[in-house]
Design a protein around this motif. Structure first.
Motif, short mmCIF file in Angstrom:
data_model
loop_
_atom_site.label_atom_id
_atom_site.label_comp_id
_atom_site.label_asym_id
_atom_site.label_seq_id
_atom_site.Cartn_x
_atom_site.Cartn_y
_atom_site.Cartn_z
N LYS A 1 0.82 -1.21 0.00
CA LYS A 1 0.00 0.00 0.00
C LYS A 1 0.85 1.25 0.00
O LYS A 1 0.49 2.26 -0.61
CB LYS A 1 -0.94 -0.01 1.20
N GLY A 2 1.95 1.23 0.72
CA GLY A 2 2.88 2.35 0.68
C GLY A 2 2.41 3.60 1.39
O GLY A 2 2.93 4.69 1.12
N GLY A 3 1.46 3.47 2.31
CA GLY A 3 0.98 4.65 3.01
C GLY A 3 2.06 5.33 3.82
O GLY A 3 2.26 6.55 3.73
N THR A 4 2.77 4.56 4.62
CA THR A 4 3.85 5.11 5.43
C THR A 4 4.96 5.65 4.55
O THR A 4 5.46 6.77 4.76
CB THR A 4 4.40 4.04 6.38
N GLU A 5 5.35 4.87 3.57
CA GLU A 5 6.47 5.27 2.72
C GLU A 5 6.12 6.53 1.90
O GLU A 5 6.97 7.41 1.73
CB GLU A 5 6.84 4.13 1.78
N SER A 6 4.87 6.62 1.41
CA SER A 6 4.51 7.80 0.62
C SER A 6 4.41 9.04 1.50
O SER A 6 4.70 10.15 1.05
CB SER A 6 3.20 7.57 -0.13
N SER A 7 4.02 8.87 2.76
CA SER A 7 4.03 10.01 3.69
C SER A 7 5.46 10.50 3.90
O SER A 7 5.73 11.71 3.89
CB SER A 7 3.42 9.61 5.04
N MET A 8 6.38 9.55 4.10
CA MET A 8 7.77 9.93 4.29
C MET A 8 8.33 10.63 3.05
O MET A 8 9.02 11.65 3.14
CB MET A 8 8.59 8.69 4.64
N ALA A 9 8.01 10.08 1.88
CA ALA A 9 8.51 10.67 0.64
C ALA A 9 7.92 12.05 0.42
O ALA A 9 8.63 12.99 0.01
CB ALA A 9 8.17 9.75 -0.53
N LYS A 10 6.63 12.20 0.70
CA LYS A 10 5.98 13.49 0.49
C LYS A 10 6.62 14.56 1.36
O LYS A 10 6.88 15.68 0.90
CB LYS A 10 4.49 13.36 0.78
N VAL A 11 6.86 14.24 2.61
CA VAL A 11 7.49 15.21 3.52
C VAL A 11 8.91 15.51 3.06
O VAL A 11 9.30 16.68 2.89
CB VAL A 11 7.50 14.69 4.97
N ALA A 12 9.71 14.48 2.88
CA ALA A 12 11.12 14.68 2.55
C ALA A 12 11.30 15.42 1.24
O ALA A 12 12.11 16.36 1.14
CB ALA A 12 11.83 13.32 2.49
N VAL A 13 10.55 15.02 0.22
CA VAL A 13 10.72 15.63 -1.10
C VAL A 13 10.18 17.05 -1.13
O VAL A 13 10.83 17.97 -1.65
CB VAL A 13 10.06 14.75 -2.18
N SER A 14 8.98 17.27 -0.60
CA SER A 14 8.42 18.61 -0.66
C SER A 14 9.27 19.61 0.11
O SER A 14 9.47 20.76 -0.33
CB SER A 14 6.98 18.63 -0.13
N GLU A 15 9.79 19.20 1.26
CA GLU A 15 10.63 20.11 2.04
C GLU A 15 11.97 20.36 1.35
O GLU A 15 12.48 21.50 1.34
CB GLU A 15 10.86 19.54 3.45
N ALA A 16 12.54 19.33 0.74
CA ALA A 16 13.80 19.51 0.01
C ALA A 16 13.60 20.40 -1.21
O ALA A 16 14.44 21.27 -1.51
CB ALA A 16 14.37 18.16 -0.40
#
Length: 404
Positions: free
Chosen positions: A329-344
């Motif tokens: 499902k990738g819910g946790t992983e997509s949350s992490m990616a969304k935060v990390a990428v958008s902030e970067a």
């Protein structure tokens, strides 16, 4: 105490089955965006909110159709590139703010196509999905509701739009807000709550039962139709136009959620790659205090930090895409990616403006627009703080499970 397993330490390997195909498509998309679409970036066809008009969008899509790069990640037989392959393509489409519109890889259409391709009945796919894939109609996803009315936002359980069944039809009433592209869309996906739970419906647009109340000015300006507030009054939808069954709405929304979050990361990474190209070119050409700007550490180091952040974004997107490709499902992983990428990406866009000084604040390049778009990205598809809160809850759940 056992460590919880969230795959956070894994880095996806360098090979995946459709890599060669994806790289070929990505190269064609990049060439098209750079040679054909970038010259349109100063086209005057914009609405009163400075968003591209549908006239401009359709013209760009015709160019993409002729070049063979319209909806390039979805094949004529209905097949779809892997998420890792999709990333290669969508990053290239994002090199211009107009690229995703031209190539039909933009939000919300890209996420809606993914959802309908996975969950739609044959009738729904033929009637509603096909014209979106063909780039003939835009779509809108009606979920968010006005905050001042207590409606759903980051917390979808607060949904106040209601639906009930009458014979073979469902009747929907409610209000929605920040509905991207609603003005001018041809297909609507509407979420409402019934006694059985959340439901999801397909409808043709425009519809007299769906009134656009306003399209507020927002900081971003890349999406046709803006982000409308609408009133839905006695909208009647045939039972066959419900996606799945009554009560499946939130579960189906989750099917769309993780890939849609990640595709945002892909497109805006492309935009920041381009902004960094522009800022780097400026820093190498512009002289100040007897030498090029890039030779001043205060400037050169900012560009060096951009390279580091860009690479980290690439890796984070690829890692999360690999998780989705494994069928998770990738819910946790997509949350992490969304935060990390958008902030970067926010850091990158900000540095690009700073490197270019006054020129970075003007409309002469896309750098100032990329800055605005990325600032908005940090809010939509879940603000950074909501994702961190969700991750913190997972940490607590895992701790309890491991210490029971």
């Amino acid at each position: 105490m056992n460590n919880n397993d969230t795959n956070t330490g894994a880095i996806a390997d360098d090979s995946f089955p459709d890599r060669a195909k994806a790289e070929e498509i990505a190269a064609n998309v990049e060439r098209f965006v750079r040679e054909v679409i970038m010259p349109y970036e100063h086209d005057f066809r914009r609405d009163h909110h400075d968003c591209p008009t549908d006239e401009l969008t359709l013209e760009l899509r015709q160019k993409a159709r002729q070049a063979g790069v319209l909806t390039p990640h979805i094949f004529p037989d209905g097949g779809h590139l892997s998420q890792r392959g999709t990333a290669l393509v969508l990053i290239k489409s994002g090199l211009s703010p107009l690229g995703p519109l031209a190539c039909n890889t933009a939000a919300p259409d890209e996420g809606n196509m993914y959802l309908l391709g996975k969950m739609g009945s044959p009738m729904i796919q033929e009637r509603f999905l096909t014209p979106i894939v063909e780039g003939k109609k835009r779509s809108a996803f009606f979920m968010t509701e006005p905050a001042d009315e207590g409606g759903a936002g980051s917390d979808p359980s607060m949904m106040i739009t209601r639906c009930h069944k009458e014979g073979n039809e469902w009747v929907i009433n409610g209000r929605k807000a920040f509905i991207t592209g609603a003005e001018g869309a041809g297909v609507g996906i509407i979420m409402a709550k019934a006694e059985e739970g959340a439901c999801m419906f397909l409808t043709d647009l425009p519809n007299p039962a769906i009134r656009i109340d306003q399209v507020p000015r927002t900081i971003d300006s890349s999406m046709p139709g803006g982000h409308a507030t609408v009133t839905i009054k006695d909208l009647r939808v045939p039972d066959e136009q419900m996606l799945g069954a009554a009560g499946d709405g939130f579960r189906y929304a989750q099917v769309r959620l993780a890939p849609a979050r990640l595709s945002h990361c892909m497109r805006w990474l492309g935009a920041c790659i381009r902004a960094n190209e522009i800022a780097s070119d400026y820093a190498n050409r512009r002289m100040a205090f007897g030498k090029p700007l890039v030779d001043h550490e205060g400037v050169g180091f900012m560009l060096a930090e951009n390279l580091i952040d860009l690479q980290q974004c690439h890796l984070m997107i690829d890692w999360c895409a690999a998780v989705l490709d494994r069928g998770e499902k990738g819910g946790t992983e997509s949350s992490m990616a969304k935060v990390a990428v958008s902030e970067a990406l926010m850091r990158i866009a900000d540095r690009c403006v700073q490197v270019m000084g006054g020129n970075g604040l003007t409309e002469h390049t896309i750098v100032e627009q990329v800055f605005r778009e990325i600032r908005a990205f940090r809010v939509y598809d879940g603000p950074t703080e909501v994702h961190k809160w969700s991750l913190a809850k997972k940490i607590k759940r895992d701790w309890k499970q491991n210490n029971a």
